[in-house]
Every structure is written in structure tokens, then in C-alpha cells.
Motif scaffolding. Sequence first.
Motif, short mmCIF file in Angstrom:
data_model
loop_
_atom_site.label_atom_id
_atom_site.label_comp_id
_atom_site.label_asym_id
_atom_site.label_seq_id
_atom_site.Cartn_x
_atom_site.Cartn_y
_atom_site.Cartn_z
N LYS A 161 40.44 -61.94 -9.66
CA LYS A 161 39.42 -62.84 -10.21
C LYS A 161 39.39 -62.79 -11.74
O LYS A 161 39.38 -63.82 -12.42
CB LYS A 161 38.03 -62.49 -9.66
CG LYS A 161 37.91 -62.61 -8.15
CD LYS A 161 36.53 -62.24 -7.64
CE LYS A 161 36.17 -60.77 -7.88
NZ LYS A 161 37.09 -59.81 -7.19
N SER A 162 39.39 -61.56 -12.26
CA SER A 162 39.33 -61.42 -13.72
C SER A 162 40.62 -61.92 -14.36
O SER A 162 40.59 -62.52 -15.44
CB SER A 162 39.07 -59.96 -14.09
OG SER A 162 37.86 -59.53 -13.49
N THR A 163 41.74 -61.68 -13.68
CA THR A 163 43.01 -62.20 -14.20
C THR A 163 42.94 -63.72 -14.28
O THR A 163 43.40 -64.33 -15.25
CB THR A 163 44.17 -61.78 -13.25
OG1 THR A 163 44.06 -60.39 -12.99
CG2 THR A 163 45.53 -62.08 -13.86
N GLY B 164 36.97 -52.78 -7.68
CA GLY B 164 35.61 -52.72 -8.22
C GLY B 164 35.58 -52.58 -9.74
O GLY B 164 34.66 -51.96 -10.30
N THR B 165 36.57 -53.17 -10.42
CA THR B 165 36.61 -53.08 -11.89
C THR B 165 35.45 -53.85 -12.52
O THR B 165 34.75 -53.34 -13.39
CB THR B 165 37.94 -53.64 -12.43
OG1 THR B 165 39.01 -52.94 -11.83
CG2 THR B 165 38.02 -53.52 -13.94
N THR B 166 35.27 -55.06 -12.07
CA THR B 166 34.21 -55.90 -12.66
C THR B 166 32.88 -55.57 -11.97
O THR B 166 32.78 -55.64 -10.74
CB THR B 166 34.53 -57.40 -12.48
OG1 THR B 166 35.84 -57.63 -13.00
CG2 THR B 166 33.52 -58.26 -13.22
N ASP C 176 53.39 -65.11 -6.69
CA ASP C 176 54.65 -64.63 -7.30
C ASP C 176 55.26 -63.51 -6.47
O ASP C 176 56.45 -63.23 -6.56
CB ASP C 176 54.37 -64.15 -8.73
CG ASP C 176 53.29 -63.09 -8.78
OD1 ASP C 176 53.56 -61.99 -9.24
OD2 ASP C 176 52.15 -63.37 -8.35
N1 LIG Z 1 51.52 -59.83 -8.78
C1 LIG Z 1 50.33 -60.30 -9.11
N2 LIG Z 1 49.36 -59.45 -9.42
C2 LIG Z 1 48.16 -59.95 -9.78
C3 LIG Z 1 47.91 -61.34 -9.83
N3 LIG Z 1 46.64 -61.53 -10.22
C4 LIG Z 1 46.10 -60.31 -10.40
N4 LIG Z 1 47.01 -59.37 -10.16
C5 LIG Z 1 46.81 -57.90 -10.24
O1 LIG Z 1 45.80 -57.53 -9.33
C6 LIG Z 1 45.05 -56.45 -9.87
C7 LIG Z 1 43.57 -56.75 -9.86
O2 LIG Z 1 43.32 -57.82 -10.75
P1 LIG Z 1 41.89 -58.13 -11.29
O3 LIG Z 1 41.97 -59.42 -12.02
O4 LIG Z 1 41.30 -56.98 -12.01
O5 LIG Z 1 41.13 -58.32 -9.90
P2 LIG Z 1 39.59 -58.61 -9.64
O6 LIG Z 1 39.53 -59.54 -8.50
O7 LIG Z 1 38.92 -59.01 -10.87
O8 LIG Z 1 39.08 -57.19 -9.19
P3 LIG Z 1 37.60 -56.56 -9.24
O9 LIG Z 1 37.07 -56.77 -10.59
O10 LIG Z 1 37.82 -55.13 -8.92
O11 LIG Z 1 36.80 -57.23 -8.18
C8 LIG Z 1 45.60 -56.20 -11.26
O12 LIG Z 1 46.51 -55.13 -11.22
C9 LIG Z 1 46.31 -57.48 -11.60
O13 LIG Z 1 47.37 -57.32 -12.50
C10 LIG Z 1 48.99 -62.23 -9.50
O14 LIG Z 1 48.89 -63.43 -9.52
N5 LIG Z 1 50.17 -61.64 -9.14
#
Ligand SMILES: Nc1nc2c(ncn2[C@@H]2O[C@H](COP(=O)(O)OP(=O)(O)OP(=O)(O)O)[C@@H](O)[C@H]2O)c(=O)[nH]1
Length: 458
Positions: free
Chosen positions: A237-239, A257-259, A340
Motif C-alpha cells: 500500500k505504501s509503495t 504492520g509498518t504503517t 512483477d
Molecule cells: N516485488 C514486489 N514487491 C513489492 C511490490 N510492492 C511492494 N513490494 C514490497 O512489499 C513490501 C511491503 O511494502 P509496503 O509498501 O511497505 O506494504 P504495506 O502494504 O504498506 O504494508 P503495511 O504498512 O505493513 O501494511 C516491501 O518490501 C515492498 O518493497 C511490488 O509491486 N513488487
Amino acid sequence: MNTETICALATASGGALGIIRISGPQSLEILSHIFTKNLSDARPNTIHYGHLVEHSDESTVVSQHPIDEVLVSVFRAPHSYTGEDSAEISCHGSRYILNKVLELLMHYGCRMANPGEYTMRAYLNGKLDLSQAEAVADLIASTNQASHQLAISQLRGGISTELSRLRDQLLKLTSLLELELDFSDHEDLEFADRTELLQLTNTIEDRITTLAHSFETGQAIKQGIPVAIVGKTNVGKSTLLNRLIREDRAIVSNIHGTTRDTIEDTIDLHGVTFRFIDTAGIRQTTDEIEQIGIERTFAAIEKARIVLWLIDQMPTEAEIADMAERSKGRTLIVVCNKIDLESYQNLQISIPDSKFVRISAKTGIGIPQLEEVIYQAADIPSLNESDIIVTNARHYDALVRAHESLQRVLDGMKNQLSGDLLAEDLRLALDQLAEITGTQITPNEVLGNIFKNFCVGK
Ligand SMILES: Nc1nc2c(ncn2[C@@H]2O[C@H](COP(=O)(O)OP(=O)(O)OP(=O)(O)O)[C@@H](O)[C@H]2O)c(=O)[nH]1
Ligand SMILES: [Mg+2]
């Protein structure tokens, strides 16, 4: 007409130039005290080059201290923004100079302007109606093409023209009813045809309904469309937020659980602003703070108009049902992330009334397509210059009340109510529409509320 002459800085501090505005009957006399040229007889719409000076001792022979080299634009009543004699001094943007000039203007008889006072005077002097005055504030606050277009159209009298058309129709209706009243003693006379009256009332009511409904779009355009990015922890999500806003705003990590809290930022798509809200990932947790974060995620869904549900594996039936329920009334876009990676490529899911997009937030695959789907989901009608969209809560409120009055007229007609009772509600509707443009006397309290949110100098 106001007898006080007011002054204020019209520009934000820190620029190369600063503009000071003066308005009121004494504008040019007061200004002449500190300008190297007497402007008392200056012709309208002229620009004068000269120096602003301070007199050190007015009783002795002139001792002038130059303050700045400036241009003064002169306007004369009624052909000025406020409708009064007024002037604009273009100074250099030094805070010292600008304060000094304001101080001197006040010394010679100006008063500091209140927020929005120039525009309020323009309204009181008949230069603008109330909806146009409000559009001035919207224009200054506009941050994207769409909100700019709506403000410009309102400033140019878009709403005013539309309302005066409705007003004419309501007046026609009233006179038809009065005709009916005048002749009601003559039983043998043909009275105004009630079906015609009914038709006309329906037409007006339709138009008011359309205008009132446009407020939702107006709000969306003015404030930005809220889009919640939700899903389990670690789905990316954050990405995705960072990718959409093209900035490293939210912390990304492979720790679940980063965010913890919601993070918000905006982008414009086709001239419309979208507010993206990254949220805490949804999971069962005993961590109290994370739990609060997840509550905020649910609150973000409630406030959103579009929900991006990010997944990186097949959700269970229960999860699908839960998300469908929570996002009811909003557009749900299921976004399959991480395509990817080979193992993520074959995910397929279909939820009724939702859209499905496959992306890689990390590499950017599918992002333009996602943006397009988001834009379509917002369902912003492509705006023509002539479109009237209500953006102001005060206008919306008046329209809703006018609509209620007309509804009573319609009900009354269906129940064969007498013309004089109908005419009363019609008059009420007329008054309610007139509130929007302020063509009737507007109470000071209402004016105060409208103009208090303006900046000083406008
Ligand atoms: N290969 C790949 N990895 C991804 C992609 N998007 C996110 N990631 C990886 O997934 C992991 C979690 O990404 P975040 O963006 O922190 O995920 P989040 O959903 O915000 O997580 P929380 O904040 O914990 O809820 C990181 O290591 C990212 O690099 C993607 O499109 N491809
Ligand atoms: Mg995150």
C-alpha cells in the motif's frame, strides 16, 4: 457608500514586489501625503511613477526621507474593483518597506482593512452579487484546473444567470396563480390551466434538483476526491502511495504492520485533484496502537469515494464479503499488486460492481491504467464552460430549502389547494433563491460569515 478609507497588503510577503491597496473616498488625498506627486486630481485608470517619502518634521521646511520607488495605479468610482476611488501601490517586497507604507497610510487617515473587506464593498456597491463575491475566494484558493474553471464560471455570473432564469419562471408561475385568484369570483371564467401550472412547477423543480445534486461533484472538485488505499499488511500500500505521488512519502518495509497511521497526499489526474490515503494494513493484532491504526483504516474507507483494495494473494470469501460490505456506496477497485513476481501473475478475482486492475507498485507496471480507472471511477462529468456546478455549502443549503418549498407547491397543486396558499410557498422559494445571489437584503451576520474566511487585502 463607506466613508472610511481602508488599506492593506494584497500580496503574500516574501516576493520581489508587494502591492498595497487603498480604497475609499480619501484614497488619493491620503496617498498624496506620501507620494512625490499630487494624485488628488489624477485621472482614472492611470499609472504614476514616483517615490514614496516620509516627512520627518511637518512643521519645518520639507525634509523628505525616500522610502521606495513605486508605481501607483489610480482607479475612480464607480469603475474600480470596490466601486470606490482606490489605488494600488506596487512597492518592492521588503517587509520593512511594506510595513512602513501601511503605517504612514494609517497615520494620514486610512484604517486597516478587514478580511475580504474590498470584496464586501464591491458587493455592497453592486459591483458583484454575493455568489460572485464568494467565487473570488474560490478563485484564489483554486489549486487545479477543474476548481479554477468552476470559480471562474461563478465569478462571471454563471450561477447568477441561471438563478435569474429560475426566478423569471417562478414569477410567471406566481402571476398565473394570482390571475386565478383575481378571477376566482367569476365562476364562469376559464381559470389558469392547472396542468400547465403543474408542468411549469415540475420543470423548475427538476432544475433545482439538478443544481442541488451537482453539489456533490462540486465538493469533490473543490476538496479533492478521497481515495483510500487499503488491504492486508505488506501488500504494498505504501509503495503504491509513493508511486502515485512520485515521492518517497510513506515508509516501505517488508515488516508487517509498518504503517500505523493514515498518510495523505494528492495528485491531479486530468485536472482533478485526488486525495490518496495510505492506511495501516488490516490484520488481527493484539498491539493496541496498531489496533487504533486499523480503526482509522476503516474510518478512511467510510470517508472515501473510491476504495483501492490492494491484494497480493487470493482473499477468502469472508474477506471479500467484508470488503464489499465496508465499501458499499463507494467505488471498489481491486488492485492485484506485485505482478512483477511470477508467482503473483495469475491472480484473478471478480467481485460484482467492482473493477480489477493488475499492477506492480514497485516497478510501475500498470500504474497509468490504474490512474485511468481511478479517474473514470470518480465519475466527474467533463465540464463545459456553460455547466453550472454548485460548490458552495451556503448555496446548496438555499437550494435544498427552495426545493422543499416547491415540493409543497406541487403537493398543494395535487391536493387542489387554493392559489393563495400555493403563492405563499412560491414566494418563499423565490426568497430562498435570492439568498444565493444576495439580491435581497442580506443580514450582517451572514455577510460576516462569508467574508471572514477571505484573506486581508482581498
Ligand atoms: N516485488 C514486489 N514487491 C513489492 C511490490 N510492492 C511492494 N513490494 C514490497 O512489499 C513490501 C511491503 O511494502 P509496503 O509498501 O511497505 O506494504 P504495506 O502494504 O504498506 O504494508 P503495511 O504498512 O505493513 O501494511 C516491501 O518490501 C515492498 O518493497 C511490488 O509491486 N513488487
Ligand atoms: Mg504501509
